[in-house]
Design a protein around this motif. Structure first.
Motif, PDB file in Angstrom:
ATOM      1  N   GLU A   1     -19.798  -7.754  25.714  1.00 49.00           N
ATOM      2  CA  GLU A   1     -20.729  -6.726  24.666  1.00 49.00           C
ATOM      3  C   GLU A   1     -20.464  -5.220  24.961  1.00 49.00           C
ATOM      4  O   GLU A   1     -20.625  -4.505  23.920  1.00 49.00           O
ATOM      5  CB  GLU A   1     -22.262  -7.154  24.585  1.00 49.00           C
ATOM      6  N   GLN A   2     -20.482  -4.584  26.128  1.00 48.30           N
ATOM      7  CA  GLN A   2     -20.102  -3.220  26.424  1.00 48.30           C
ATOM      8  C   GLN A   2     -18.555  -3.085  25.886  1.00 48.30           C
ATOM      9  O   GLN A   2     -18.396  -1.940  25.675  1.00 48.30           O
ATOM     10  CB  GLN A   2     -20.464  -2.963  27.907  1.00 48.30           C
TER      11      GLN A   2
ATOM     12  N   GLU B   1     -18.326  -2.515  22.189  1.00 50.78           N
ATOM     13  CA  GLU B   1     -19.005  -1.377  21.914  1.00 50.78           C
ATOM     14  C   GLU B   1     -18.039  -0.093  22.108  1.00 50.78           C
ATOM     15  O   GLU B   1     -18.123   0.505  21.497  1.00 50.78           O
ATOM     16  CB  GLU B   1     -20.356  -1.224  22.491  1.00 50.78           C
ATOM     17  N   SER B   2     -17.313  -0.316  23.082  1.00 49.24           N
ATOM     18  CA  SER B   2     -16.474   0.791  23.449  1.00 49.24           C
ATOM     19  C   SER B   2     -15.320   1.001  22.434  1.00 49.24           C
ATOM     20  O   SER B   2     -14.470   1.885  22.763  1.00 49.24           O
ATOM     21  CB  SER B   2     -16.312   0.799  25.165  1.00 49.24           C
TER      22      SER B   2
ATOM     23  N   LYS C   1     -13.650   2.179  16.249  1.00 50.12           N
ATOM     24  CA  LYS C   1     -14.152   1.721  15.113  1.00 50.12           C
ATOM     25  C   LYS C   1     -13.256   2.044  13.855  1.00 50.12           C
ATOM     26  O   LYS C   1     -12.846   3.373  13.795  1.00 50.12           O
ATOM     27  CB  LYS C   1     -15.494   2.013  14.661  1.00 50.12           C
TER      28      LYS C   1
END
Length: 159
Positions: free
Chosen positions: A10-11, A14-15, A18
């Protein structure tokens, strides 16, 4: 990097970088004029289309947007163009735009969505070009070339 330095999934996700994605259709009438629409939330005209919703493919988004904006169910042709534009002050993420061949439609079949659009026009390319945004003016000739040649093209605003 050793295994002990790996991020939890999950980290790590997120990194990742986008992007925003949108899909639109190059629609023409039997005379070869291009359909452009005037959103009530922009100063310029656009091809029919919009942003992808969560979990949507570009094709699904394009078909949905055509239905929502002009009331037509279309069967998309090939992918004409993939276009990447860098972040802007007003849009802090890069934008990837998929332009599909929307085919030929009769002008009297268009049913404008009054909630989003103020107007629509079928115009010759040289008449449509000045109405489009800077990126739209960059995309339109490339999409027309891809339609003419049958080749999918890629462009970025830094080309």
């Amino acid at each position: 990097m050793s295994r002990n330095e790996w991020l939890p999934p999950e980290q790590w996700l997120e990194s990742l970088p986008k992007n925003i994605a949108a899909a639109c259709a190059l629609l023409t009438d039997p005379a070869g004029r291009i359909l452009v629409v005037k959103p009530n939330y922009r100063d310029h005209w656009l091809f029919v289309g919009g942003q992808l919703d969560e979990g949507e493919t570009p094709e699904q988004a394009c078909v949905r947007e055509v239905k929502e904006e002009i009331g037509l169910d279309v069967e998309l042709g090939g992918l004409l163009l993939v276009d990447w534009t860098p972040p802007l002050q007003s849009r802090p993420l890069p934008l990837i735009v998929f332009v599909f061949d929307g085919g030929i439609i009769e002008p009297d079949r268009v049913r404008l969505c009054d909630d989003e659009l103020d107007d629509y026009r079928f115009l010759a390319p040289d008449q449509a070009l000045p109405l489009l945004s800077r990126n739209g003016r960059r995309r339109m000739p490339v999409a027309l070339e891809a339609q003419r040649t049958g080749a999918t093209l890629y462009r970025s605003s830094i080309d």
